[in-house]
Design an enzyme around this catalytic site. Sequence first.
Site, short mmCIF file in Angstrom:
data_model
loop_
_atom_site.label_atom_id
_atom_site.label_comp_id
_atom_site.label_asym_id
_atom_site.label_seq_id
_atom_site.Cartn_x
_atom_site.Cartn_y
_atom_site.Cartn_z
N HIS A 88 1.78 4.67 -2.72
CA HIS A 88 1.91 6.10 -2.46
C HIS A 88 3.28 6.61 -2.89
O HIS A 88 3.41 7.63 -3.59
CB HIS A 88 1.75 6.37 -0.96
N GLU A 118 -4.56 7.85 -2.94
CA GLU A 118 -5.10 6.59 -2.43
C GLU A 118 -5.42 5.62 -3.56
O GLU A 118 -5.33 4.40 -3.37
CB GLU A 118 -6.34 6.85 -1.58
N HIS A 168 0.83 -1.21 0.00
CA HIS A 168 0.00 0.00 0.00
C HIS A 168 0.86 1.25 0.00
O HIS A 168 0.67 2.17 -0.82
CB HIS A 168 -0.91 -0.02 1.23
N GLU A 169 1.83 1.30 0.91
CA GLU A 169 2.68 2.50 1.00
C GLU A 169 3.62 2.63 -0.20
O GLU A 169 3.97 3.74 -0.60
CB GLU A 169 3.47 2.49 2.31
#
Length: 491
Positions: free
Chosen positions: A260, A286, A256-257
């Site tokens: 980003h 997101e 997930h990160e």
Amino acid sequence: MNELLEYQRQTEALSSVAERLVWDQETVMPRGATEQRAEETAAMEAMLHARRTDPRIGEWLETAVPQSPSEERILALVARDFARAGAVPAELATEIARQTSLGQGVWAAARASEAPEDFMPLLDQILSLKQDEAHALVAAGFGNGDPYDALLDDYEPGATQSQIAGLFETMRPRLVALREAVLDADGQPEPLRGRFAQETQLRLARACATGFGYDWTRGRMDIAVHPFSSGRWQDSRITTRIVETDPFNCIYSTIHEVGHSSYEQGIDQDHAFTPLGRGVSMGVHESQSRIFENQLGRSRAFTGWLHARMGDMVGGLSITDADEFYRTVNRVTPGYIRTEADEVQYNLHILMRFDLERELIAGRLSADDLEEAWNARFLRDFGVAVDKPSNGVLQDVHWSVGLFGYFPTYALGNVYAGALHQALRAAVPDLDDSLEDGDATPAAEWLRENVHRHGALFEPGELVEGAVGGPVTPEPLLAYLEEKFGAIYDL
């Protein structure tokens, strides 16, 4: 024009330094340094606020003559930031920075000791300051007279709570129906059992990050209470967390990160140290983290590679079949934690927070009553009673650092991700061949070309519509969820 660009370059550089202070506080700063860091953060914010409201910016804007579309966009963004910063008194901006810096440390300690009473008095102060900020922005013409919209605009320019509420209400019936069908289905997937050492999880997380194209020469990974990413351009960092009985927490927090951070790493270097050199909105941000984590990272192709790689690292898994492992990775359970929520229920967590924070900003809900309101709403929405504050009102860092208006961008990001995934699959039809080898770089490269490199050159909706070739609706996301989980649960 040149004077304005050079001035803005220095402001952007100082803003990056301020961001690094936050990263340090949440990763390696000594616990006893909280008060000192609060003063340092306040001092940085005072200096940045003074720069952002310098009268010369107004003079430069009046005389600037853009020579290209990118310069025209820079002027528009500078003008917007100048007006927004000027609406908030310097003393208020500085105090918000001070109290939210304190808030992160107080929240972390209260969370660790399951003591919301230690945090709520400070949250009440932060809430009051953010209400003051919202009203100052409304007085300056932001938010069309609505305090919450004025705060939301900082994270998703142009969005309104009525638009987002309408979007959520469109999505809710199908999400709830899908959840009920899934939870009532026979043959529920088994959880993964065992204990997984921290070092093993970190090695696996690094392998996943590499597979998604993360540039380690311009990034690093650390451990934090609440995973986040920080930085841009040549220094974009990620964090993850470790739960020895739940390696998926570390793996998917990392992926997930990486989504980003890859967005920030992928922005055209010509945009560095300008307002274009950042993600255009948190909704778009997101979308990148969610498409990495879910549509790609939880796909059958990628989980097949993950199953083999994990098994090799730990000498075998409790789930021996790759198809069953895929079902386990995508297991739907009524858990407490938003960041660990499955794709079916994640947006329902966001809807709850969206409603609660709107009540807080409007003054209809106080910090003292927040825990009771949270627990009642969670029981109503998920059918489970919150067992402890760290699984309830203390689980998220956002309100402790003043991020009111941020939560709805997660669900908006999911909608963007659904549309982008549909376009990505059409453009890269053999993507699963790479994902089966743990290689998501073809997807990352498509996203870099169609989303990342532009930075803030376009408005959020314009950027995503350009990437997908038409209007963005929740239909691709909902259809993807119904197809995927219908197959997993044999609905």
